[in-house]
Design an enzyme around this catalytic site. Sequence first.
Site, short mmCIF file in Angstrom:
data_model
loop_
_atom_site.label_atom_id
_atom_site.label_comp_id
_atom_site.label_asym_id
_atom_site.label_seq_id
_atom_site.Cartn_x
_atom_site.Cartn_y
_atom_site.Cartn_z
N GLY A 176 0.92 -1.17 0.15
CA GLY A 176 0.13 -0.12 0.03
C GLY A 176 0.72 1.24 -0.15
O GLY A 176 0.45 2.27 -0.54
N CYS A 216 1.22 6.07 0.17
CA CYS A 216 -0.25 6.57 -0.25
C CYS A 216 -1.16 6.08 0.53
O CYS A 216 -2.07 6.76 1.15
CB CYS A 216 -0.59 6.13 -1.80
N GLY A 261 14.48 -5.22 -0.56
CA GLY A 261 15.14 -5.82 -1.62
C GLY A 261 15.93 -4.94 -2.52
O GLY A 261 15.92 -3.61 -2.35
N GLY A 312 3.33 23.82 -1.15
CA GLY A 312 2.98 22.72 -2.21
C GLY A 312 1.67 22.23 -1.85
O GLY A 312 0.94 22.79 -1.10
N SER A 317 7.42 20.59 4.70
CA SER A 317 6.55 19.78 3.74
C SER A 317 7.16 20.79 2.26
O SER A 317 6.48 21.42 1.54
CB SER A 317 5.08 20.00 3.74
N GLY A 370 8.63 18.96 -0.11
CA GLY A 370 8.89 18.19 -1.13
C GLY A 370 9.25 16.75 -0.87
O GLY A 370 9.54 16.50 0.35
N ALA A 423 0.09 8.93 -6.81
CA ALA A 423 -0.25 7.66 -6.86
C ALA A 423 -0.91 7.29 -8.19
O ALA A 423 -0.68 6.18 -8.78
CB ALA A 423 -1.36 7.33 -5.69
N HIS A 440 -28.76 18.41 -14.56
CA HIS A 440 -28.99 19.69 -14.06
C HIS A 440 -30.04 19.21 -12.72
O HIS A 440 -30.88 18.49 -12.81
CB HIS A 440 -29.88 20.50 -14.82
#
Length: 471
Positions: free
Chosen positions: A42, A45, A117, A185, A270, A272, A321, A450
């Site tokens: 997961g 994200c 890995g 951002g 925050s 990046g 994602a 509508h």
Amino acid sequence: MVPTAENHDVVIIGGGPAGYAAALYGASAGLDIAMVEKAKVGGTCLHAGCIPAKELLETAAVRRAIVGSARFGLATSEPVLDFSVTQQRKQQVIDELFTGLSGLLERRKVTVYDGVGSLHADHLVRVRGGASGEVELHGTHVLLASGSVPRTIPGFEVDGSRVITSDELLSLQKLPASAVVIGGGAIGCEFASMMADLGTEVTILEALPKILPGCDDDITRVVLRSFKSRGIDVRTGVSVHGHEPHDWDGGTKVRFGDGESLDVETVVVSVGRRPLSDELGLDGTKVEVTDRGHVVVDDWCRTAEPGVYALGDLIATPALAHVGFAEGILVVQDILGEDPVPVDYGRVPWCIYCHPEVSFVGHSEASAKDAGFEVVVSKHRFTGNGRAKILGETEGMVKVIAEKRPDGTGGRLLGVHMVGPWVTEQLGQAYLAVNWEANVEEVAQFIQPHPSLSELFGESVLALTGRSLHA
Ligand code: NAI
């Protein structure tokens, strides 16, 4: 091939959206897939990004609805926030999605290994340091999808209490009374919006002249106006210098700009995210990594090592994602020799879930002009839209940018930018129109239900034909 290594058609390192999309799609096409994940499938994200952030933003939306309920004749008392309950609900949403994803992988017979890995010569993947122990795998194809982690900045070392990133913020049991958000951002604006609506005094410090890079200027102005009205102080064009922890409480003094400072409980960094290529090994392979840590790929996500691909936040494409999902599908189709069309990165959907929401696809007015297009623009506000009035959410607009024809009407749609109620759910038809390179009159003839918020998109496009209804 290493004689003892277990062979699979595809071995994937990283079980986030890019990796698990490739696994699910590849398995549905009959490929035998192994996936290596060091934490939980997961990825960012599901566990520390899109899903928890939007869940907390929904709490803010519910609070706004309760506070505004008197307009509908529903008298309520002032809502009281218990953020630990909010966190429990957030975790429940994550857990349910995690169980669903794990079950899906199991049913498609994707073998998931728990550990870190790394890739070595001849497509050998070593798994280490997790519940699966030491395992060697061989993939006819190997996919690198190890994702990204928050960037940090000197002078603001993350300590988990005074200075935090999205990783810690999403797990707080109590929101701070005051916060500086460094970086305006997508992440910065979503957190600033959520915290301010739940009672935190928020200041955004952004280095660039504007917040929300990539957004059309008209859209950013609407967000700024709304942020200001809700008490969020947005300072742009400022640099941050460092902070000095208070010795009388848990807070800190943030130094920025030209000798300015601010005392706050928490600093949220925050600025990046950086690709997480550190643990991939890659010795004895031709895989190239840039100075910034991105794995170098061609338009089909192929690295310089034949049969090895890289995708998701690990490569220098939009860190979204759904872009990871698209790259996962692309890579599997390439493995199957289906000659897929590369992802058009200039026309992917962008959705930012702050209040008011922002969504866009394709060129902004400025970027279209920079690219040499002569453009016509149609801008319409939600103030005239019946459904928006019913909802009591009339803040925002739809802006359509089209190529200008010699008679002054609009031709091909180049971009659609939206801000306002549920625009993240309204982008779909704009996304299709821009990516199908549809003309204004082709889109204008389609009927919008509508009353609906999406009528505003239809009317904005219709107006570019030179005739219009309400707009
Ligand atoms: P970002 O790159 O979108 O924004 C970072 C901001 O920080 C920029 O405006 C930058 O100018 C500013 N900045 C950088 N260094 C700074 C400094 N020293 N002082 C002040 N400002 C500084 O990165 P963000 O928001 O952290 O998001 C990371 C990635 O995750 C992005 O690629 C984004 O697209 C993706 N994301 C997307 C979301 C969405 O689409 N809803 C939500 C969350 C993340």
